[in-house]
Design a protein around this motif. Sequence first.
Motif: not given
Length: 231
Positions: A97-110, A200-208
Amino acid sequence: MGSNASKPVMGLTTYTEKASWGVWHTDAALLPSSYVDSVRNVGGIPVLLPAGDTDVLSAVDALILTGGADVEPHRYGQQPQDKTVTRPERDAFEFALVRAALDRGMPVLGVCRGMQVLNVALGGSLTQHLPDRVGHSEHQPSPGVYGPTHVTLADGSRVAGILGAQTKCQCYHHQAVEELGDGLRAVGWAADGTIEAVELPGADFVVGVQWHPEQDTQEVRLFAALVAACR
């Protein structure tokens, strides 16, 4: 995507555990209601994601990787220690799921385990039992008890922009990031040096975050920022 313009849809991963309600005691896909309430309270629509196919991402605008059991150590090249408790079926789903979300450029909060999933999915590793390294159990004082933790946040980081230079949060983890995954940046630390936040620098919103923002009304600012990133 699943948004209705005014209320983005937030997909939350679930626990598959034995649970009891009414006359039943059986396997259930479940999640503490504090996660659901946190998303609702900041204007998002919470949708629970049971283990399955990554196609579910087409129905949501952002992914929240929630807390839970330990990540399988073989995923970062280690053998399990005696205090490591895993859920392999959940790992299989969430890593895909997380790999697919990152591939899509989807915002992610862990969140807690979710931050560890993000780190390992990007090639990082974990300390399997943190007290062995730091010499105390303040991050998880006892079963079912959260440990209040002061976290210092890196100047200029996304998380600091949301929460300020320091935050007091509720921790419940006996594992932690050891080596950072590819591209991840550590942006928050406890007083003992434990990494408590990554992005993750450069991503719109990838934060853990290693703590549990759903347990503190002040920390719902992280969920609010995730909702804002979808608009």
